[in-house]
Design an enzyme around this catalytic site. Sequence first.
Site, PDB file in Angstrom:
ATOM      1  N   GLU A 196       0.821  -1.211   0.000  1.00 28.36           N
ATOM      2  CA  GLU A 196       0.000   0.000   0.000  1.00 28.36           C
ATOM      3  C   GLU A 196       0.857   1.265   0.000  1.00 28.36           C
ATOM      4  O   GLU A 196       0.560   2.227  -0.708  1.00 28.36           O
ATOM      5  CB  GLU A 196      -0.934   0.025   1.214  1.00 28.36           C
ATOM      6  CG  GLU A 196      -1.862  -1.154   1.320  1.00 28.36           C
ATOM      7  CD  GLU A 196      -1.299  -2.291   2.171  1.00 28.36           C
ATOM      8  OE1 GLU A 196      -2.106  -3.053   2.738  1.00 28.36           O
ATOM      9  OE2 GLU A 196      -0.063  -2.424   2.267  1.00 28.36           O
ATOM     10  N   CYS A 206      -1.736  -1.382   7.596  1.00 29.59           N
ATOM     11  CA  CYS A 206      -1.120  -1.116   8.893  1.00 29.59           C
ATOM     12  C   CYS A 206      -1.095   0.395   9.141  1.00 29.59           C
ATOM     13  O   CYS A 206      -1.519   1.188   8.307  1.00 29.59           O
ATOM     14  CB  CYS A 206       0.288  -1.701   8.929  1.00 29.59           C
ATOM     15  SG  CYS A 206       1.490  -0.812   7.895  1.00 29.59           S
ATOM     16  N   CYS A 252       0.919   2.235   6.386  1.00 27.11           N
ATOM     17  CA  CYS A 252       0.200   2.267   5.110  1.00 27.11           C
ATOM     18  C   CYS A 252      -1.032   3.160   5.198  1.00 27.11           C
ATOM     19  O   CYS A 252      -1.337   3.902   4.255  1.00 27.11           O
ATOM     20  CB  CYS A 252      -0.177   0.857   4.683  1.00 27.11           C
ATOM     21  SG  CYS A 252       1.276  -0.145   4.250  1.00 27.11           S
ATOM     22  N   ASP A 290       6.281 -19.538   8.862  1.00 20.67           N
ATOM     23  CA  ASP A 290       6.809 -20.606   9.747  1.00 20.67           C
ATOM     24  C   ASP A 290       8.285 -20.452   9.991  1.00 20.67           C
ATOM     25  O   ASP A 290       9.027 -19.929   9.247  1.00 20.67           O
ATOM     26  CB  ASP A 290       6.533 -21.981   9.135  1.00 20.67           C
ATOM     27  CG  ASP A 290       5.042 -22.229   8.943  1.00 20.67           C
ATOM     28  OD1 ASP A 290       4.248 -21.600   9.648  1.00 20.67           O
ATOM     29  OD2 ASP A 290       4.704 -23.041   8.076  1.00 20.67           O
TER      30      ASP A 290
END
Length: 160
Positions: free
Chosen positions: A58, A86, A89, A160
Amino acid sequence: MSYKDHLYYLEKCVEVSKRSRENGNTPFGAILVDDSGNILMEQENIELTEHKCTGHAETALMERASQTYSKEFLWNCTLYSTAEPCAMCSGSIYWGNVGRVVYGITEKRLLELTGDNDINPTFDLPCRDIFARGQKDVQVIGPFPEIEQTAVAVHEGFWD
């Protein structure tokens, strides 16, 4: 734009997020759409490949858009994103003067996916709260439960 239109553009964002991941970046995508429904710009995340901490999709899109379009034009555009923007952004969207944000999954849902991964220390701060503190009435639409499974699938195994 109709609900169906929003889903269409969010699916396009998911395609951009897949390309982002394929290109070695975090799996996020954003697009800018004008008030006639034309896709003006697409943007992948670039933070990993360009070693740029502000390389969220963004924010990178807003940097490009602000150099291409006037603030008056951007106010009538919509920024679509796979995940809720966020704080950084949201700030770039606000300063860039885009009048509407549509997102697929919430930042809270994103936090569930990323956990405490150092690459994406996700906030629990809704973009609506950020925009509400500003002087502009930025419209926020989302999340879209219909797109969640597709958007989340792009993240599987990444954090992960």
